[in-house]
Every structure is written in C-alpha cells, then in structure tokens.
Design an enzyme around this catalytic site. Structure first.
Site, short mmCIF file in Angstrom:
data_model
loop_
_atom_site.label_atom_id
_atom_site.label_comp_id
_atom_site.label_asym_id
_atom_site.label_seq_id
_atom_site.Cartn_x
_atom_site.Cartn_y
_atom_site.Cartn_z
N GLU A 123 -71.11 51.73 -2.05
CA GLU A 123 -72.45 51.97 -1.49
C GLU A 123 -73.50 51.62 -2.53
O GLU A 123 -73.29 51.84 -3.73
CB GLU A 123 -72.60 53.45 -1.11
N ASP A 124 -74.62 51.12 -2.07
CA ASP A 124 -75.77 50.91 -2.96
C ASP A 124 -76.40 52.25 -3.31
O ASP A 124 -76.71 52.53 -4.46
CB ASP A 124 -76.81 49.98 -2.32
N ASP A 176 -78.06 58.72 0.24
CA ASP A 176 -79.28 59.50 0.43
C ASP A 176 -78.87 60.79 1.18
O ASP A 176 -78.37 61.71 0.56
CB ASP A 176 -80.25 58.59 1.21
N PHE A 222 -88.29 56.86 -2.63
CA PHE A 222 -87.83 55.59 -2.08
C PHE A 222 -87.78 54.53 -3.16
O PHE A 222 -88.71 54.36 -3.94
CB PHE A 222 -88.76 55.15 -0.94
N ARG A 227 -84.92 42.89 -2.01
CA ARG A 227 -83.50 42.95 -2.39
C ARG A 227 -83.18 42.08 -3.60
O ARG A 227 -82.23 42.32 -4.32
CB ARG A 227 -82.61 42.47 -1.23
P1 IMP Z 1 -78.05 57.84 4.19
O1 IMP Z 1 -77.22 57.58 5.42
O2 IMP Z 1 -79.25 58.71 4.47
O3 IMP Z 1 -77.24 58.37 3.02
O4 IMP Z 1 -78.70 56.47 3.77
C1 IMP Z 1 -77.91 55.48 3.31
C2 IMP Z 1 -78.49 54.11 3.50
O5 IMP Z 1 -79.89 54.10 3.69
C3 IMP Z 1 -78.24 53.37 2.21
O6 IMP Z 1 -76.98 52.75 2.23
C4 IMP Z 1 -79.40 52.41 2.15
O7 IMP Z 1 -79.08 51.23 2.84
C5 IMP Z 1 -80.52 53.15 2.85
N1 IMP Z 1 -81.39 53.85 1.86
C6 IMP Z 1 -81.35 55.15 1.51
N2 IMP Z 1 -82.27 55.44 0.57
C7 IMP Z 1 -82.91 54.27 0.32
C8 IMP Z 1 -83.98 53.91 -0.58
O8 IMP Z 1 -84.55 54.71 -1.35
N3 IMP Z 1 -84.34 52.60 -0.56
C9 IMP Z 1 -83.76 51.67 0.27
N4 IMP Z 1 -82.77 51.97 1.10
C10 IMP Z 1 -82.35 53.26 1.14
MG MG Z 2 -76.51 50.94 2.35
#
Ligand code: IMP
Ligand code: MG
Length: 180
Positions: A104-105, A108, A157, A170
């Site tokens: 995962e990048d 969150d 963010f 990106r």
């Molecule tokens: P989650 O499902 O809320 O954990 O979000 C995961 C996905 O949302 C990540 O894999 C990212 O692609 C995107 N994401 C979450 N936080 C950020 C951020 O701060 N910047 C850009 N993309 C984000």
């Molecule tokens: Mg992602």
C-alpha cells in the site's frame, strides 16, 4: 508562494518527506522483508493506483523468489475517503496457499486495506503480510496488524511518490503535505 511550496490544481503543498529519505526507507523495508522471508516464495499484491511507484522501487530491491500482481481499488474523491470501495481491476492470480505481501502507498482509515485482506482470506492464502509506505495512525480504525510501515504521519492530506490529489501530483519524487 515559498520556494519549497508547489501548487496542484486549487491547493498549495509543501515538501514533507524528501526523496532521499524515502529512498533510504524503501531500501530498509526491502531488507527487512528479504531477511524475514528468506528461503520463501512470495507474491506481492500492489494496490493501484497509489502504490505503483512504491511497489516498483520496493520490488526492485527484493532478493527473494517473488512475483507481483496488482489490484485496482478506489475510495478517495478529492482530499477525503468516501468510505466506499470500488474494485476497478480485480483478482486474476491464483493465490491459494501462497505467502502474500500487500503493498500500500498509504493506510488512512484502513477501509481499503480491510477490503484487500478480506479478499485474500477467502482465497485461502497461506499467510498475509502488509507493507505500507505511509500510515496515518490517528485515522486508522482497524485491528489488522501492519507488518512494515515506512513513516507514520499526522492526519493530513499528502501527495507525491504515487499519491495524488484528484489525479495529479503522483510524479513528484518527494511527499508533500497540504498547506492550509
Ligand atoms: P483508506 O481506505 O481510508 O485507508 O484509504 C486508503 C487509500 O486512500 C490509499 O490507498 C490512497 O490511495 C488514498 N489516500 C488516503 N490518504 C491519502 C492522502 O493523504 N493522499 C492521497 N491519497 C490518500
Ligand atoms: Mg492506495
């Protein structure tokens, strides 16, 4: 606008994790995985789009017998998670009985991660590990243990190194944080 600041669409961002710091961390994560999985065969599952640059840099440093595949999920609109996951490219590799490492990048809320882990469990994989470049501990609401975390960051963010703001940013080699 200060020299370390950049503009993406309607928002300003400032450099937060420089390129060389990221590169050192990616190497460190790869070395930990190489040593923890020594002698094993692993399949990496990258979660598109955000993880593609991290996945490429990490995978290049892996010295194990290894494969990589990608799934494509989307949960974000603008600068916040919708909480709803759409699967845009699904699962096409036979993962039964395999040691899988999710790439995962950023984690969150963990909704995307949980979705991915649930999909691996029903595929009867042997073991699941998780590597993420970034983690927002304050936002993370799931119990799933994250094995390898590059950087813990505040609940702000960020863009760059694969992460986007509405599709842009990106290609930035460093990670940038939103200026409010
Ligand atoms: P989650 O499902 O809320 O954990 O979000 C995961 C996905 O949302 C990540 O894999 C990212 O692609 C995107 N994401 C979450 N936080 C950020 C951020 O701060 N910047 C850009 N993309 C984000
Ligand atoms: Mg992602």
């Amino acid at each position: 606008m200060k020299s370390s600041e950049i503009q993406i669409l309607d928002k300003k961002f400032r450099e937060y994790i420089p390129e060389d710091v990221i590169n050192n961390k990616v190497l460190e994560l790869a070395e930990r995985i190489n040593s923890d999985f020594a002698g094993k065969e692993v399949i990496f599952v990258g979660v598109l789009n955000g993880s593609f640059i991290f996945a490429a840099d990490l995978f290049r440093r892996i010295r194990l017998r290894a494969r990589i595949t990608f799934i494509k999920l989307a949960s974000y609109a603008g600068t916040s998670s919708t909480g709803e996951i759409r699967e845009l490219i699904g699962w096409n590799e036979d993962l039964k009985g395999k040691s899988v490492i999710i790439i995962e990048d950023i984690v969150d809320t963990g909704v995307t991660l949980e979705h991915t882990v649930d999909n691996l469990i029903i595929r009867n994989v042997k073991e699941i590990s998780i590597v993420t470049l970034l983690l927002k501990p304050e936002a993370y609401g799931k119990k799933i243990n994250i094995d390898y975390t590059g950087f813990e960051i505040p609940n702000e963010f960020v863009v760059g190194y694969g992460l986007d703001y509405n599709g842009e940013g990106r290609n930035l080699p460093s990670v940038y944080t939103l200026v409010k």
